[in-house]
Every structure is written in structure tokens, then in C-alpha cells.
Design a protein around this motif. Structure first.
Motif, short mmCIF file in Angstrom:
data_model
loop_
_atom_site.label_atom_id
_atom_site.label_comp_id
_atom_site.label_asym_id
_atom_site.label_seq_id
_atom_site.Cartn_x
_atom_site.Cartn_y
_atom_site.Cartn_z
N LYS A 1 77.61 65.97 32.64
CA LYS A 1 77.81 66.67 33.91
C LYS A 1 77.69 65.70 35.07
CE LYS A 1 76.22 70.77 36.44
NZ LYS A 1 75.29 71.92 36.40
N LYS A 2 78.74 65.63 35.89
CA LYS A 2 78.75 64.80 37.09
C LYS A 2 78.83 65.73 38.30
CE LYS A 2 80.90 60.84 34.81
NZ LYS A 2 82.02 59.87 34.80
N VAL A 3 77.79 65.71 39.12
CA VAL A 3 77.66 66.68 40.20
C VAL A 3 78.03 66.03 41.54
CG1 VAL A 3 76.06 68.24 41.38
CG2 VAL A 3 75.79 67.80 38.94
N PRO A 4 78.98 66.63 42.27
CA PRO A 4 79.27 66.13 43.62
C PRO A 4 78.07 66.36 44.53
CG PRO A 4 81.06 67.52 42.80
CD PRO A 4 79.92 67.69 41.86
N VAL A 5 77.71 65.36 45.32
CA VAL A 5 76.57 65.48 46.25
C VAL A 5 77.02 65.00 47.62
CG1 VAL A 5 74.69 65.30 44.58
CG2 VAL A 5 75.75 63.22 45.44
N GLY A 6 76.45 65.64 48.67
CA GLY A 6 76.85 65.31 50.02
C GLY A 6 75.73 64.78 50.87
N SER A 7 74.52 64.64 50.32
CA SER A 7 73.41 64.13 51.11
C SER A 7 72.31 63.63 50.16
CB SER A 7 72.83 65.22 52.02
OG SER A 7 72.22 66.23 51.24
N TYR A 8 71.37 62.88 50.75
CA TYR A 8 70.25 62.39 49.93
C TYR A 8 69.37 63.55 49.47
CZ TYR A 8 65.71 60.50 48.73
OH TYR A 8 64.53 60.23 48.09
N VAL A 9 69.23 64.57 50.31
CA VAL A 9 68.40 65.73 49.93
C VAL A 9 68.94 66.36 48.65
CG1 VAL A 9 67.63 68.03 50.63
CG2 VAL A 9 67.68 66.16 52.30
N GLU A 10 70.27 66.45 48.54
CA GLU A 10 70.86 67.02 47.33
C GLU A 10 70.57 66.13 46.11
OE1 GLU A 10 75.02 67.98 47.95
OE2 GLU A 10 74.61 68.44 50.05
N GLU B 1 90.94 68.52 49.82
CA GLU B 1 90.64 69.95 49.78
C GLU B 1 89.96 70.31 48.46
OE1 GLU B 1 93.51 68.62 50.61
OE2 GLU B 1 93.43 69.00 52.79
N ASP B 2 90.49 69.77 47.38
CA ASP B 2 89.88 70.05 46.08
C ASP B 2 88.47 69.50 46.01
OD1 ASP B 2 92.17 71.33 45.23
OD2 ASP B 2 93.04 69.53 44.32
N TRP B 3 88.27 68.29 46.53
CA TRP B 3 86.92 67.69 46.52
C TRP B 3 85.96 68.53 47.35
CZ3 TRP B 3 83.56 64.57 44.38
CH2 TRP B 3 82.41 64.20 45.11
N ASP B 4 86.38 68.97 48.51
CA ASP B 4 85.50 69.78 49.36
C ASP B 4 85.10 71.07 48.66
OD1 ASP B 4 85.60 67.87 51.31
OD2 ASP B 4 87.18 68.86 52.50
N ALA B 5 86.04 71.66 47.93
CA ALA B 5 85.72 72.90 47.22
C ALA B 5 84.69 72.65 46.13
CB ALA B 5 87.00 73.48 46.61
N LYS B 6 84.86 71.54 45.40
CA LYS B 6 83.89 71.18 44.36
C LYS B 6 82.52 70.91 44.98
CE LYS B 6 87.01 69.08 40.96
NZ LYS B 6 87.34 67.83 40.27
N LEU B 7 82.51 70.23 46.10
CA LEU B 7 81.23 69.89 46.74
C LEU B 7 80.51 71.15 47.20
CD1 LEU B 7 79.30 67.76 47.80
CD2 LEU B 7 80.68 67.60 49.89
N ARG B 8 81.27 72.12 47.77
CA ARG B 8 80.63 73.37 48.22
C ARG B 8 80.04 74.12 47.04
NH1 ARG B 8 85.17 73.50 51.65
NH2 ARG B 8 86.29 74.84 50.18
N ALA B 9 80.74 74.16 45.92
CA ALA B 9 80.23 74.85 44.73
C ALA B 9 78.97 74.17 44.22
CB ALA B 9 81.31 74.88 43.65
N ALA B 10 78.98 72.84 44.20
CA ALA B 10 77.80 72.11 43.74
C ALA B 10 76.62 72.30 44.69
CB ALA B 10 78.13 70.62 43.60
N GLN B 11 76.90 72.33 45.99
CA GLN B 11 75.82 72.52 46.97
C GLN B 11 75.21 73.90 46.84
OE1 GLN B 11 77.99 71.52 50.53
NE2 GLN B 11 77.12 69.44 50.61
N SER B 12 76.05 74.88 46.56
CA SER B 12 75.54 76.24 46.36
C SER B 12 74.60 76.28 45.15
CB SER B 12 76.71 77.20 46.15
OG SER B 12 76.25 78.51 45.87
N GLU B 13 74.99 75.58 44.09
CA GLU B 13 74.14 75.50 42.90
C GLU B 13 72.86 74.73 43.20
OE1 GLU B 13 74.28 73.19 38.63
OE2 GLU B 13 76.14 74.12 39.32
#
Length: 1078
Positions: free
Chosen positions: A193-202, A433-445
């Protein structure tokens, strides 16, 4: 690009509490890039020196700031966490932005500080979190609208050659598969599993998630975290749009690897185990060492053909790029400063020294996205057609249909895996657009994850359970709140589902119930459940009120501390501020009867204590596996003192010194519960078997049919072997006085329990084994110095208590005073089909010249007789075969408790028996001395009675005084014989005076020896104080000359080589007096 060497840094940590308790000495010194290590065994020798890119001194010279961060004191060379990052982590970060693959891995023995450097503790963050934090800080400064960033995070663990995804709760049977990309050549983990992350907190939350999953997995699977490798991978992509609108991707993979403890395989003592090749636990590190050695040889320009064995382990496959490939690599070697870890630290330094020779060829990973996507789609089309056509198998002629079918399935599996890998790469090249959608889903998780920070408020007001783990990194990770009125603990397959779900050994479906009544917490075992729960080391049998900081052990591995913030005053005032794993294990060990304090302990005893604390939870775990798999085996930790060990004499230095604390050994005893056969395993062998048992249990959990496992492959099975029944000690004080020793010695096992008796006789003798008479007795042992001495050891009849040893019994003992390096062992023949063997064995031992060390050994040492029994696989009693392992263990424990109600707290199981034998030997010696004194007293009484019976006119004081003195100072029969001889000389002299013609004229000649002197009272005997030790022997010779008529005038004093020492006052050292005739 030109080759670039692997950068290597070493870092030394402060002393830990264990090393402080053992008063360890500092053996590491650093000066600039130079690191030196001193051998504690040879401190005068020149230290071994190594040069690295960085040598970090973190042993001392620091102060803790108000924020809890360790910083260097003014003028010190202390290397802080920030300093290490600036030298190493910043380089990783800079290389990542340039588009290079980067790898940083930490190597060292367990407890050397690897995890502290990589991850850190508390406010002292390590390289991994600082690097991630700085990565996003740098990204936030980007002002180029044509450049965007994509960061993905993954975390895995390699344990026993199996890969576990730490970001997924569920992992497939046997772990994730490692495959090789046939086009690019590198290895990858399929399905990771490779999880998209958008910040150090994540990233921080994901790392907490991975650590929690790692903790749960290690507890459920009974895995030792120090034997697992953790790999954090951060994929950092920079997508740059050019003027034409096409995009180019610059990609970098940062691998941050925390390797397992580097304990050398040979230091575990597993040599000799028939299954030593079966454990994969050290395979990865061994393979890594081989890879580094091969790459180092390649870098030196060796002409011989060298094949780098990347495929030998999962770890080396995944690190192929990091070592000798497309990567800029840094290695940090963690060092222990203590002399007690010299061998392991030196091994680490040599490992790092080899690694710095490795050369890599790193290239910038930059590709046009359109071209990359087009090539991947074309390859996918080709692979799909190959799968539809069934594939083309070259060289299939002559293959059977079964082989063709098997080969076809393998090819289909490879094609399918390659399709999945390509599809994953395509997904990594999605549009913004696809990356942003993946990132939002990962952030929600990610937001749904319960991090430690989100629980801090609840922890300040609600009671909760917090986990303990032997790895400090995994302690305090799992938290279960107890704010509801009732909290159930059990397995996830229970109905209804428990509030706290635990898995693993000895966990019942409904295990325990915890109630909360207005902040008062109580725990009780589940009704009708035979669950295993301990509170503060004691088994839980009924409802118990829990206090703040109480320790709870569920099953075999789940250790928790209850924290009740509203009831802190209920905590025991003697508890430390922080409860850790070691404290909880020491508590359990004390309950079981093992001493855990270190005050007054020798170095060997401290090592034994550490091993006991280490092995107790492991033995508990193995017993739980035995019960669950119904193996009919039971295990226990035993401490064997020097006197109870096979082949180890209680005397050291070749039997010349008795060292009470030497050679303490921690072992594990395995018992067959059906026929009582036993085996003693050394620590290393047990650790090796434990890994195999864990693997067997995992196969059981995965649904494998264990009935197909042969007994030779079963880690619970051992062939019958000879077993040490017990030891018997013959103490040798009697030899100091040239007295014999004869006794029925008690045979005791390692616990000090009586197993039988052994008849042993130790007798002074001559060189041919003829027993010495009483004439050899001495009252002062120093009389034997510088003289030859012989004694005979006779092993007679034994009486053995347990009938199962009737198949064969033998006795052996080590010869003292041997000049050989290894003790010379002699043994009796094996006596079969009897419990009362008559050995009739004797051995004459000799000392060429008695020295002080021999007398010290006689006084303090002993001969230890090892009694061995033969074992056979026998059929169990019919009633036992019907019982389960759990029932058999309960039955066995009840029997042992009946035999021994209280176990003494001691490091030595047979101290009591040994002390008793020693005291008994002393009693025997004192009894022999007492008997001689009684004989003297009786003789003096007889002389006094004879004196009383005489008439007043016949009473002469001088003869009476002489007789009493002779009796009082006699050392046996020698003085009595001499007095009789001298009296005979007196009578002969008187006869000569009466009739000169009846005896040889020599009586009146001047040849009379010095012992014959004339005094004022002719015919009387008086004492003469003389320094001449030959006077008595000359007197004996004079009497012989009277009988033979020989001439004494030319004879020299006799007995020059057999002189007995005298004091300056003429008193012999044995208490006798020199007598002369007047």
C-alpha cells in the motif's frame, strides 16, 4: 555519472541502566573522523582504529532543554539529533530534489541506538521525521506554477523472511510477495500500500498507524521486534510542465531502513542444534553481510568473477538499488560504548568499514511522462495477448503434460504480476485531477486514524490501558479506554464482539471483564473460562480492584498498565514514575522465585539475571504454543550453578581455586509430559527453537496441516539423550591432614532436590594405591608442603530414587590439578537395569609436589561427581495419553508443588545441598580429630590410674611426666613407638654397665650418637631442645647397631630426605617433643 562511495557514519550512545548497574567501562574514543575501540581484556594493547565519513560522539556532554531536547553543553563535541540530520538527512533531502534515489539505513546490535537515530524518542526526533518535515517545508516554498509535487508513503516490515504491510491490518498468508520487474531489473513488493500524503502531519499519523500495526502484529504473532527490519519508503515526484505543455517527471525514492539487531549468529550459542539451519531469523542480515563483502571486493578491482548474492534474502532484494545500484546511500552504524559489548561493537565497526568501500552509480530519474505512459500501455497490450494465447514455452520438447501445465501456470502468474506492476506505474502517472482525488481520499482515511495527539485530552480524564513492549518504540502505542461501565476483553471471533479484541496465545473468546464504577476499576476472569491473566505478576482467580499503574498480562504476550488519572493516589508509593517492560518482567520473575536485584552480584550473576528476564516471557509463550498445538511438552527456565553443570568443575584455574560465583548458566528444561524424559537446552538453542516454533504456529494459524510435519522437522521433538540426574560433592578437607574420607554423598539435581546417594571414599595412599596408615596423619597441613602426595578416589554403590533411570547409570568426574587446558574427565562404566549400581571404580591421583594452592583446594574445593541416566522413548501410561497438554501441565505443576511448597530465591538451585555436603565433610573431619583426642584422653587417664595404684615409694615424677607428655603430644602411634624404643635403649645401656662382656664393646665407645648425653642424674630421661631434626632417626639407627654390632662412627645422619620440620624451640610442628636419654 562517476561512481560514488557509500557514506558511512558511526554514532556512540550514552550508557544505559543495564550497563550502569554492571559498572561498565567506556571503550570507545572519537577524534574527528577517527573512531577507536579498546579491548577490555587487553587494555595495554594499541586500540583498533577506524576512519569514517562521520564519527558522532553522543555519549556525554549534553544537557536537556526546557523543551526536552538534548543539546550540547558549551565546549563539548556532543552530536545532537539535529546535527546528525544536517550531515546525513539534509543530504538525502537535497539528492531527492535533484531526482536521485536515496537510501539511509541504520545498523547495529539491539539496544545500540539505531531507532533513536532513525526515529527518535519524544522531542528528540530522528532522521526520518525531520527529513519528512523538512521535505514539506521545502515544497511549501515553491513558487513555480509549472511544477507540482506528489509524495507517497509506504511502510513495511520484514520478519523471518516474510514481508508485512504496516499500513494494512490484514496481510496475506505468508506475507506479501517480492517480485522482480523483468524490464527494469529491480525488485518490488507486490500489493504494498502506497498512500498519497500532503503534509508532514499526515506522514506522522501514518507512521503512528504503522507502528501500532507493527506492535499488534508482533504481539499476536509472538515476533521479537528487535529481529525485524523496518523499511519506510517515500516516493517524491516532481512533475514539471515545459513550454510546449508536455510534462516531465523527476522521481526519487527515499528508503529509510531500520535494520534488525545485528547480534552475531554464533553468539547465541545455537551451535549443535540439529535444526539450526531451519531458522530464517538471521538470514537477512547474513545475506546483507555477504552482499556488502562482495560489493567491497568488486570495488577493489578484483579480477576474479564475483556474483553479488542479492537473491539470497528478501532484504537484499529490496536493497539492491541502495547497495551497488542507482542510489546515493548513507549508512549509520550505532555503537554501544560499554566494554561488556566489545565483541558486538567491534563486529559493527568492521561491518561499517567494509560498507564504505562500496561504489554506486546514481543517475537522475527523469522521463517524459507521455513517452513513459505510451511504453507502459504498449507493454500491457503485449502481455495481455501473451496471456490469451497461453504463452510460448521455449524448449518444451520432452516435458511431461504435468510439467507443461505447471510451467504454464508459473508464466501466467508472472505475466499477471507484470500487468499489475505496469498498471500501478500508470496510476502513478495520473493527471493532476486524478492525483488530487487520490490525495483527498487518503486524507479522509488519515483523518479517521486515532493518533496519540488526538487521545491526549481523553488520557487526562478517563481511565485507560496502555501497552508495554520490550521494544521502547512499541510501548505506549496501543490505548484502550475504560470509560464505559463494562469493558469486555477477548478474541475477535467471539459473539458478541468484545470491546477490546486481542489475538494470539492463551487468549480466550471471552477472556476478562473490566468494570468501571464511578472511577473504581475492577477486573475479573470471564465466567467459566480458564483464561490466563496476571495482575502485578500474580494469577487472577477472582475479582480484583485495580489501582493506578497496576500491571496486567493477558494471555502470554499482551502486557498493559492501567492508568487512572482520577485515582492516582491509589498507586503504590514504591513504584517508579514510569512503568516499563523490564519492570513488569522483573515483577513476574520475582513471583516465580528468581532474584532480580543487582546488589552484590558478580558479573556472571548479573548476566544470568538479564538472561532470565529475557527468557521468562519466551518460555511462557512456548508453553502456550505447546498447549495450543497439544505437543505434550513443558518448558521452564532453570539456573545451573557451576557445581551442577556437566563438564564444569567448581574449581577454576585447573582445580586450584574455588570460585563460588563462576560459570552460572541459564538454560531451558524441556520435559516430555508423557514419559518424564527431560532435555536441557542452552540459551542459544532455545532461542533458535523458539523462532522455529513461532514459524510452526504461524503455519497453524494459516491453516496448514501440521500432521504432515515429520518429527525430525518438528522443533518440539528431540531424540532421547543422556540426562544429568544430579551431582554429588566430596569435600576434601580431610586430605589436608592426610586423613581418609568416606561417606554416602547426597545426589542433588539443579534445584537441590535429592535424587539418591553415592558412596565415595577418598583415601591417602602411595603411588601404587596402597592406603596410607595412621603414621601419615599431620596436625598442621603445611607439613605436606614440597612433598609428593597421592590419594585414591573410590566410587562405590549408588542408590537412585527415580525408576526411569534404571535403563543405565554412570558417574564421571574431572581430575583436579590437570595441566591440560581442558579438564581431564574420568568415568565409570554404564550400569544397566538397576537403581543400585555397584561401580567398584577407583582412580589414584597424584601431586608431584604439594604447593599452597593444593592445600587451599583441599580446604575450600571439592570433587564433583556427575551422575548420568540413560533415557528411552517409552509408551506412556494409558490414563496419561487421554489428557491434553494443558491438563498434563496442571497435573505436573500440582505434583511439583506438593514436593516443594516454597522455592527459595536464589541464583543457584543446588546451593543448599552443596552447603550441606560441605558441612557434612567438615563434621566428618572434626569427628576424626575428636576421636584422636578421645584416644589421647583415654591414654592419659590410664597413665594417671597406673600412677595412683603405685606405692608412694615407687612413684617417680619424671617418668610419669614423660608418659603424660608423650600421650598429650602424640600425633598417632609414632611417639608411642619411639618412647618404647628409647626405653629399650635405656634398659640395654643399664645392662651394658652391669656386664661389659655381655654386649659389644661399642656400648662404652665414644661413638654414642648425639641423642645420648650424660647428665647429673644418671639413668634418667630428660627433654632436650635441639634444632637437629635427625635425632630420633639416629636413635633408631643406634638401637639397630646394638643388635647387629655394626659401627656407627663413619655413618652419616640418616633420613636426610625424610626429615620432619621442627620449631626453634625443639617442638615438632605436629605437636610432639624430641626425647633424649641421659
Amino acid at each position: 555519472m562517476p561512481e560514488e562511495g557509500v557514506k558511512v557514519a558511526v554514532r556512540v550512545r550514552p550508557f544505559n541502566q543495564r550497563e550502569k548497574d554492571r559498572k561498565a567501562h567506556l571503550m570507545i574514543k572519537m577524534s574527528g573522523q577517527m573512531t577507536s575501540i579498546t579491548n577490555p581484556e587487553t587494555p595495554s594493547e594499541e586500540p583498533k582504529k577506524f576512519s569514517f565519513d562521520y564519527s558522532y560522539w553522543s555519549h556525554d556532554g549534553m544537557v536537556e532543554s526546557s523543551a526536552g531536547v538534548f543539546e550540547p553543553t558549551p565546549g563539548s563535541n556532543y552530536a545532537s539529533q539535529r546535527k546528525v540530520f544536517e550531515d546525513l538527512g539534509q543530504g538525502v533531502l537535497d539528492n531527492a530534489f535533484e531526482g536521485y534515489n536515496c537510501s539511509l539505513f541504520a545498523y547495529g546490535q539491539t539496544g545500540s541506538g539505531k531507532s533513536y537515530s532513525m526515529v527518535g524518542y519524544g522531542a528528540n526526533r530522528g532522521i526520518v521525521p525531520i527529513t519528512c518535515d523538512e521535505l514539506f517545508k521545502t515544497m511549501s516554498t515553491n513558487e513555480n506554477t509549472n511544477k507540482r509535487f506528489e509524495v507517497t508513503f509506504s511502510m513495511l516490515e520484514i520478519y523471518n523472511e516474510q514481508v508485512r504491510d504496516l499500513l494494512s491490518r490484514e496481510n496475506p498468508k505468508g506475507g506479501l510477495q517480492v517480485r522482480q520487474n523483468p524490464k527494469l531489473g529491480y525488485f518490488y513488493v507486490e500489493g504494498l500500500k502506497k498512500v498519497p500524503v500532503g503534509s508532514y502531519v499526515e506522514i506522522e499519523k501514518r507512521m503512528d498507524q504503522g507502528t501500532a500495526n507493527r506492535t499488534v502484529a508482533s504481539t499476536n504473532m509472538n515476533a521479537t521486534s528487535s529481529r525485524a527490519h523496518t523499511v519506510v519508503s517515500i516516493t517524491f515526484d516532481q512533475i514539471i510542465k515545459n513550454e510546449s505543455g508536455s510534462e516531465t517527471k523527476k522521481s526519487s525514492v527515499m528508503n529509510l531502513v531500520d535494520l534488525a539487531g545485528s547480534e552475531r549468529a554464533d553468539s547465541t550459542g545455537a551451535t549443535g542444534d540439529r535444526l539450526k539451519e531451519g531458522a530464517n531469523i538471521n538470514k537477512s542480515l547474513s545475506a546483507l553481510g555477504n552482499v556488502i563483502s562482495a560489493l567491497a571486493d568488486l570495488s577493489t578491482g578484483s579480477k576474479k568473477k564475483i556474483v553479488v548474492p542479492y537473491r539470497d534474502s528478501v532484504l537484499t532484494k529490496l536493497l539492491q538499488n541502495a547497495l551497488g545500484g542507482n542510489s546515493k546511500t548513507i549508512m549509520i552504524a550505532a555503537l554501544s560504548p560499554a566494554d561488556i559489548n566489545y565483541d558486538e561493537t567491534l563486529s559493527t565497526l568492521r561491518y561499517a568499514d567494509r560498507a564504505k568501500k562500496i561504489k554506486n552509480k546514481a543517475v537522475i530519474n527523469e522521463n517524459p511522462m507521455d513517452k513513459l505512459i505510451r511504453e507502459l500501455k504498449e507493454e500491457n497490450d503485449r502481455l495481455k495477448k501473451a496471456m490469451e494465447s497461453g504463452g510460448m514455452i521455449e524448449g518444451s520438447a520432452g516435458m511431461s503434460p504435468e510439467e507443461l501445465e505447471r510451467m504454464k501456470k508459473e508464466m501466467e502468474e508472472q505475466i499477471r504480476a507484470q500487468l499489475m506492476a505496469n498498471q500501478a506505474m500508470l496510476s502513478e502517472n495520473d493527471s493532476k485531477e486524478d492525483w488530487d482525488a487520490k490525495l483527498r481520499a487518503a486524507q479522509s482515511e488519515t483523518d479517521e486514524l486515532k493518533g496519540v495527539g488526538s487521545q491526549s485530552t481523553r488520557r487526562s480524564k478517563d481511565p485507560y490501558l496502555i501497552n508495554l513492549n520490550e521494544d521502547p518504540m512499541l510501548s505506549g502505542v496501543i490505548c484502550h479506554f475504560l470509560d464505559s461501565d463494562k469493558t469486555t476483553v477477548g478474541r475477535k471471533d467471539a459473539k458478541p464482539l468484545p470491546d477490546v479484541c486481542l489475538s494470539g496465545l492463551s487468549i480466550q473468546k471471552l477472556h476478562a471483564i473490566i468494570t468501571n464504577k464511578n472511577g473504581n476499576i475492577e477486573i475479573s476472569p470471564a465466567p467459566g473460562s480458564a483464561s490466563k491473566t496476571k495482575v502485578n505478576g500474580l494469577p487472577l482467580s477472582d475479582t480484583k480492584v485495580l489501582s493506578h499503574k497496576d500491571r496486567i498480562l493477558f494471555g502470554s504476550n499482551h502486557m498493559y498498565v492501567i492508568m487512572n488519572p482520577k485515582m492516582t493516589d491509589t498507586a503504590d508509593k514504591n513504584l517508579p514514575n514510569t512503568i516499563d517492560w523490564d519492570f513488569a518482567q522483573k515483577e513476574i520473575a520475582e513471583i516465580k522465585g528468581f532474584a532480580t536485584h543487582s546488589l552484590g552480584l558478580t558479573k556472571d550473576q548479573m548476566i544470568a539475571q538479564e538472561q532470565v528476564l529475557e527468557m521468562l516471557p519466551m518460555v511462557s509463550e512456548v508453553n502456550a504454543v505447546s498447549e495450543e498445538l497439544d505437543k505434550r511438552k513443558s518448558f521452564e527456565v532453570v539456573l545451573i550453578s557451576a557445581a551442577a553443570q556437566e563438564g564444569v568443575d567448581v574449581s577454576s584455574n585447573n582445580g586450584t581455586r574455588y570460585d563460588e560465583g563462576s560459570a552460572v548458566r541459564v538454560m531451558v528444561k524441556m520435559t516430555n509430559l508423557l514419559n518424564s524424559n527431560t532435555w536441557l537446552w542452552q540459551r542459544g538453542k532455545f532461542l533458535n527453537r523458539r523462532y522455529l516454533i513461532q514459524d510452526l504456529y504461524q503455519r497453524f494459524l494459516d491453516g496448514d496441516d501440521l500432521s504432515k510435519v515429520s518429527k525430525e522437522e518438528d522443533p518440539f521433538w528431540e531424540p532421547p539423550e543422556e540426562v544429568l540426574i544430579g551431582t554429588a560433592n566430596a569435600f576434601l578437607q580431610s586430605l589436608s591432614y592426610a586423613l581418609d574420607f568416606e561417606d554416602q554423598l547426597m545426589i542433588t539435581d539443579y534445584k537441590g532436590q535429592e535424587e539418591g546417594t553415592l558412596a565415595v571414599t577418598v583415601t591417602p595412599c602411595d603411588a601404587k594405591g596402597k592406603p596410607a596408615d595412621e603414621e601419615t596423619f599431620v596436625e598442621d597441613p603445611t607439613e605436606q608442603l614440597n612433598k609428593p602426595f597421592y590419594f585414591k578416589v573410590v566410587v562405590g554403590k549408588a542408590e537412585i530414587n527415580k525408576s526411569r533411570f534404571s535403563r543405565g547409570i554412570r558417574v564421571q568426574f574431572a581430575l583436579p590439578f590437570s595441566n591440560k587446558k581442558e579438564p581431564e574427565v574420568v568415568q565409570t562404566q554404564v550400569m544397566k537395569n538397576t537403581l543400585s549400581p555397584e561401580f567398584k571404580f577407583s582412580k589414584v591421583l597424584s601431586i608431584n609436589k604439594v604447593q599452597k594452592k593444593h592445600l587451599e583446594f583441599f580446604d575450600h574445593g571439592c570433587l564433583t561427581f556427575y551422575v548420568f541416566g540413560m533415557q528411552e522413548d517409552t509408551l506412556p501410561e494409558p490414563n496419561l495419553s487421554k489428557l491434553t497438554t494443558k491438563e498434563l501441565r496442571q497435573r505436573n505443576n500440582m505434583k511439583e508443588n506438593a514436593d516443594t511448597t516454597v522455592r527459595r530465591k536464589t541464583l543457584f538451585g543446588n546451593d543448599i545441598a552443596s552447603d550441606q555436603s560441605h558441612l557434612k565433610a567438615e563434621v566428618v573431619l572434626l569427628q576424626r580429630k575428636h576421636d584422636r583426642l578421645v584416644q589421647k584422653e583415654r591414654r592419659i587417664q590410664e597413665i594417671c590410674k597406673e600412677w595412683e595404684k603405685k606405692q608412694e615409694s615407687e612413684r617417680q615424677f619424671d617418668p610419669f611426666y614423660r608418659a603424660v607428655s608423650a600421650a598429650a603430644f602424640s600425633t598417632g602411634t609414632r611417639l608411642k613407638t619411639r618412647v618404647q624404643m628409647l626405653n629399650q635403649m635405656l634398659r640395654l645401656q643399664k645392662a651394658v654397665k652391669k656386664d661389659d662382656t655381655s654386649v659389644s664393646p661399642q656400648l662404652n665407645s665414644p661413638v654414642v650418637p648425639p641423642i645420648l648425653r650424660t647428665s647429673a642424674a644418671p639413668g634418667s630421661i630428660s627433654r632436650q631442645k635441639t634444632m637437629d631434626p635427625s635425632i630420633v632417626l639416629q636413635g633408631q639407627k643406634f638401637v639397630r647397631s646394638l643388635k647387629t654390632g655394626s659401627d656407627l662412627s663413619n655413618n652419616k645422619p640418616a633420613g636426610g630426605g625424610m626429615k620432619r620440620p621442627t620449631s626453634a624451640g625443639g617442638n615438632r610442628s605436629d605437636g610432639s617433643k624430641a626425647c633424649v636419654i641421659q
